[in-house]
Design a protein around this motif. Structure first.
Motif, PDB file in Angstrom:
ATOM      1  N   ARG A   1      -0.874   3.038   3.719  1.00  0.00           N
ATOM      2  CA  ARG A   1      -0.394   4.425   3.694  1.00  0.00           C
ATOM      3  C   ARG A   1       0.679   4.635   4.759  1.00  0.00           C
ATOM      4  NH1 ARG A   1       0.284   8.900   5.662  1.00  0.00           N
ATOM      5  NH2 ARG A   1      -0.384   8.087   7.684  1.00  0.00           N
ATOM      6  N   GLY A   2       0.515   3.986   5.917  1.00  0.00           N
ATOM      7  CA  GLY A   2       1.520   4.097   6.969  1.00  0.00           C
ATOM      8  C   GLY A   2       2.865   3.517   6.558  1.00  0.00           C
ATOM      9  N   ILE A   3       2.843   2.428   5.786  1.00  0.00           N
ATOM     10  CA  ILE A   3       4.100   1.853   5.286  1.00  0.00           C
ATOM     11  C   ILE A   3       4.784   2.846   4.350  1.00  0.00           C
ATOM     12  CG2 ILE A   3       5.087   0.005   3.880  1.00  0.00           C
ATOM     13  CD1 ILE A   3       2.842  -1.804   4.977  1.00  0.00           C
ATOM     14  N   GLY A   4       3.983   3.500   3.500  1.00  0.00           N
ATOM     15  CA  GLY A   4       4.557   4.531   2.632  1.00  0.00           C
ATOM     16  C   GLY A   4       5.152   5.668   3.426  1.00  0.00           C
ATOM     17  N   ALA A   5       4.478   6.086   4.496  1.00  0.00           N
ATOM     18  CA  ALA A   5       4.998   7.165   5.335  1.00  0.00           C
ATOM     19  C   ALA A   5       6.283   6.751   6.032  1.00  0.00           C
ATOM     20  CB  ALA A   5       3.940   7.577   6.355  1.00  0.00           C
ATOM     21  N   THR A   6       6.343   5.495   6.505  1.00  0.00           N
ATOM     22  CA  THR A   6       7.549   5.004   7.166  1.00  0.00           C
ATOM     23  C   THR A   6       8.738   4.998   6.206  1.00  0.00           C
ATOM     24  OG1 THR A   6       6.233   3.602   8.644  1.00  0.00           O
ATOM     25  CG2 THR A   6       8.558   3.024   8.366  1.00  0.00           C
ATOM     26  N   THR A   7       8.501   4.582   4.974  1.00  0.00           N
ATOM     27  CA  THR A   7       9.565   4.573   3.969  1.00  0.00           C
ATOM     28  C   THR A   7      10.020   5.993   3.654  1.00  0.00           C
ATOM     29  OG1 THR A   7       8.559   2.589   3.012  1.00  0.00           O
ATOM     30  CG2 THR A   7      10.214   3.721   1.689  1.00  0.00           C
TER      31      THR A   7
ATOM     32  N   ASP B   1       0.071   3.230  13.031  1.00  0.00           N
ATOM     33  CA  ASP B   1       1.335   3.361  13.745  1.00  0.00           C
ATOM     34  C   ASP B   1       2.085   2.042  13.910  1.00  0.00           C
ATOM     35  OD1 ASP B   1       0.910   6.070  14.035  1.00  0.00           O
ATOM     36  OD2 ASP B   1      -0.003   5.883  16.024  1.00  0.00           O
ATOM     37  N   CYS B   2       1.370   1.003  14.319  1.00  0.00           N
ATOM     38  CA  CYS B   2       2.046  -0.246  14.686  1.00  0.00           C
ATOM     39  C   CYS B   2       2.275  -1.181  13.508  1.00  0.00           C
ATOM     40  CB  CYS B   2       1.232  -0.962  15.763  1.00  0.00           C
ATOM     41  SG  CYS B   2       1.151  -0.042  17.299  1.00  0.00           S
ATOM     42  N   VAL B   3       1.291  -1.354  12.653  1.00  0.00           N
ATOM     43  CA  VAL B   3       1.465  -2.253  11.510  1.00  0.00           C
ATOM     44  C   VAL B   3       2.649  -1.836  10.639  1.00  0.00           C
ATOM     45  CG1 VAL B   3       0.397  -3.167   9.417  1.00  0.00           C
ATOM     46  CG2 VAL B   3      -0.947  -2.972  11.526  1.00  0.00           C
ATOM     47  N   PRO B   4       2.793  -0.531  10.293  1.00  0.00           N
ATOM     48  CA  PRO B   4       3.974  -0.150   9.507  1.00  0.00           C
ATOM     49  C   PRO B   4       5.286  -0.456  10.211  1.00  0.00           C
ATOM     50  CG  PRO B   4       2.316   1.572   9.421  1.00  0.00           C
ATOM     51  CD  PRO B   4       1.848   0.588  10.448  1.00  0.00           C
ATOM     52  N   GLY B   5       5.260  -0.519  11.558  1.00  0.00           N
ATOM     53  CA  GLY B   5       6.484  -0.846  12.277  1.00  0.00           C
ATOM     54  C   GLY B   5       7.024  -2.214  11.931  1.00  0.00           C
ATOM     55  N   LEU B   6       6.138  -3.144  11.586  1.00  0.00           N
ATOM     56  CA  LEU B   6       6.579  -4.479  11.190  1.00  0.00           C
ATOM     57  C   LEU B   6       7.369  -4.458   9.893  1.00  0.00           C
ATOM     58  CD1 LEU B   6       3.264  -6.410  11.960  1.00  0.00           C
ATOM     59  CD2 LEU B   6       5.353  -6.394  13.342  1.00  0.00           C
ATOM     60  N   PHE B   7       7.140  -3.441   9.064  1.00  0.00           N
ATOM     61  CA  PHE B   7       7.802  -3.324   7.771  1.00  0.00           C
ATOM     62  C   PHE B   7       8.945  -2.310   7.807  1.00  0.00           C
ATOM     63  CE2 PHE B   7       3.570  -4.898   6.997  1.00  0.00           C
ATOM     64  CZ  PHE B   7       3.738  -5.872   6.029  1.00  0.00           C
ATOM     65  N   GLY B   8       9.298  -1.835   9.018  1.00  0.00           N
ATOM     66  CA  GLY B   8      10.339  -0.819   9.137  1.00  0.00           C
ATOM     67  C   GLY B   8      11.660  -1.198   8.482  1.00  0.00           C
ATOM     68  N   PRO B   9      12.202  -2.414   8.736  1.00  0.00           N
ATOM     69  CA  PRO B   9      13.468  -2.773   8.089  1.00  0.00           C
ATOM     70  C   PRO B   9      13.395  -2.775   6.567  1.00  0.00           C
ATOM     71  CG  PRO B   9      13.027  -4.226   9.940  1.00  0.00           C
ATOM     72  CD  PRO B   9      11.779  -3.416   9.733  1.00  0.00           C
ATOM     73  N   VAL B  10      12.276  -3.282   6.017  1.00  0.00           N
ATOM     74  CA  VAL B  10      12.121  -3.295   4.557  1.00  0.00           C
ATOM     75  C   VAL B  10      12.018  -1.872   4.023  1.00  0.00           C
ATOM     76  CG1 VAL B  10      10.665  -4.049   2.648  1.00  0.00           C
ATOM     77  CG2 VAL B  10      11.037  -5.562   4.605  1.00  0.00           C
ATOM     78  N   ALA B  11      11.262  -1.022   4.750  1.00  0.00           N
ATOM     79  CA  ALA B  11      11.137   0.369   4.336  1.00  0.00           C
ATOM     80  C   ALA B  11      12.506   1.055   4.302  1.00  0.00           C
ATOM     81  CB  ALA B  11      10.193   1.112   5.280  1.00  0.00           C
ATOM     82  N   GLY B  12      13.324   0.771   5.312  1.00  0.00           N
ATOM     83  CA  GLY B  12      14.663   1.353   5.326  1.00  0.00           C
ATOM     84  C   GLY B  12      15.537   0.821   4.214  1.00  0.00           C
TER      85      GLY B  12
END
Length: 436
Positions: free
Chosen positions: A130-136, A76-87
């Motif tokens: 996997r969480g980064i992929g889900a965030t994207t 949950d939290c680690v992918p949040g750090l990559f949220g802007p890049v994912a967007g």
């Protein structure tokens, strides 16, 4: 394409919007949206199955609560750090291609986990990836909605996605429990892999959804390619910075982001404290605790179904503020509940408030944010929400350890209500200011 200029000029027009049909009618009549809804629902069901399988695996192998907590933080939290890049990825490349790639990558990562069942450090890295992929994927799918439905149908569309997301997510643990007896941990994870494959195949039926940045640059060709053919490359850092500055220039986006993060920072601890409230303060059993958690899911489902029919009669910012207040007040009053039944009713109401918050946030951003940075808006906002939830788990856990569940719920609810009041005042002022 809807006119997003003039920032908040559209905000006053939201109140005159009228629903053109319910969520289910939209699903029947809009093929592209139905495809997106199906893919997201299948993917979320797989996520739920996989999470339960990994939690059970860690509890059996490590036997420590800290291992489970680290898994949740990694997802949950680690992918949040990559949220802007994912967007930014969802803005820079074609949405169909991004969503399919995310599903394929997530499927391969879960397949690796199922094959090896690696030690905890490696598992956390794979889960975070996997969480980064889900965030994207989520940023891209939310950005795709306004391309598929008319503006007056956005509330119904977001409500329908909520039903598909939280309805099937609630079924995940039940399906996982049945699969454990037949196939074990690896079998459940392989079913998760299959759901990613099915979702990718379903998404392949969508038409090309070209890059929003490419369209903004003047190339409107329906391509899944990169930013612009033959255009000089622009650095990712410069694009991130420009997009962030643009989002900050929209008054309501600033207020929504601050208010949403503040409410979650206070209220996220309820996921941790609810079981203690049920078993310690209310004298219930483990089954009673599960009933309280189910109450939130029931409220979410009921709220989305209701908003799918009548949500268009409310301005999106109104839904957002109602969600802030109801979800926060639900926590405060839950802390004062005298029985499991009362707490169950209050958590159900809180779930309905969360549904209103979700529909209000998504709909307003889809209407007011320029398409070229819409993915970045979703990625940045929900990335920050993930970090706020992690902060709430940590600080709220300390409060819970120092006091008890009742005090924790009252503090969480009171803090959320203060943030809600501040957000209401700030939104009223922001609605009168143009973008800078």
């Amino acid at each position: 394409m809807q006119d997003w200029r003039g920032t908040l000029a559209e905000t006053s027009d939201e109140s005159v919007a009228r629903p053109r049909g319910g969520a289910f009618r939209l699903l029947r009549r809009n093929r592209d949206f139905r495809v997106l809804w199906t893919a997201r629902a299948v993917s979320v069901l797989g996520d739920s199955l996989g999470l339960v399988a990994l939690l059970v695996h860690l509890q059996a192998e490590a036997g420590a609560a800290v291992a489970v907590a680290l898994l949740l933080l990694a997802g949950d939290c680690v992918p949040g750090l990559f949220g802007p890049v994912a967007g930014l990825i969802s803005d820079r490349f074609g949405l169909r291609r991004v969503m399919i790639a995310c599903e394929v990558v997530q499927g391969l990562l879960v397949l690796a986990i199922a094959a090896a069942l690696p030690p905890l450090p490696v598992l956390l890295v794979l889960v975070a990836a996997r969480g980064i992929g889900a965030t994207t994927f989520i940023a891209a799918s939310r950005s795709a909605v306004p391309r598929m439905v008319d503006e007056d149908d956005l509330e119904a569309a977001n409500s329908a996605l909520g039903v598909g997301t939280y309805g099937l997510e609630a079924l995940g643990p039940l399906i996982a429990a049945a699969l454990f007896t037949l196939s074990g941990i690896r079998g459940v994870l392989l079913v998760d892999v299959a759901t990613f494959a099915v979702s990718a195949l379903v998404l392949a039926r969508l038409p090309a959804l070209g890059s929003a940045l490419r369209a903004a640059a003047g190339d409107g060709a329906p391509s899944d390619g990169a930013l612009a053919d033959g255009a000089p490359p622009v650095g990712w850092y410069r694009e991130l910075t420009a997009g962030f500055v643009h989002l900050r220039s929209i008054p309501t986006v600033r207020v929504i982001a601050a208010g949403f993060v503040g409410v979650v920072a206070f209220s996220g601890v309820d996921d941790v404290a609810l079981v203690f409230l049920a078993r310690d303060e209310l004298g219930g059993s483990s089954s009673d605790a599960a009933i309280l958690y189910a109450g939130v899911g029931i409220g979410l489902l009921f709220g989305y179904l209701l908003l799918g029919r009548v949500g268009g009669r409310w301005p999106a910012l109104g839904l957002l503020l109602v969600g802030f207040v109801v979800s926060s007040a639900g926590n405060l009053v839950t802390g004062l509940a005298g029985s499991i039944a009362a707490a169950m009713v209050l958590q159900t109401l809180r779930g309905a408030g969360i549904a209103a918050l979700d529909v209000g946030v998504n709909t307003h951003l889809q209407r007011i944010v320029p398409p070229a940075v819409l993915g970045q808006a979703f990625g940045t906002l929900y990335g920050a929400i993930g970090l706020a939830a992690g902060l709430s788990y940590a600080l709220g856990g300390l409060l819970l350890a120092a006091t008890d569940a009742r005090i924790t719920f009252v503090v969480a609810g009171a803090g959320g209500l203060l943030v809600s009041a501040a957000a209401a005042v700030a939104l009223r002022r922001a609605a009168r200011r143009p973008a800078t």
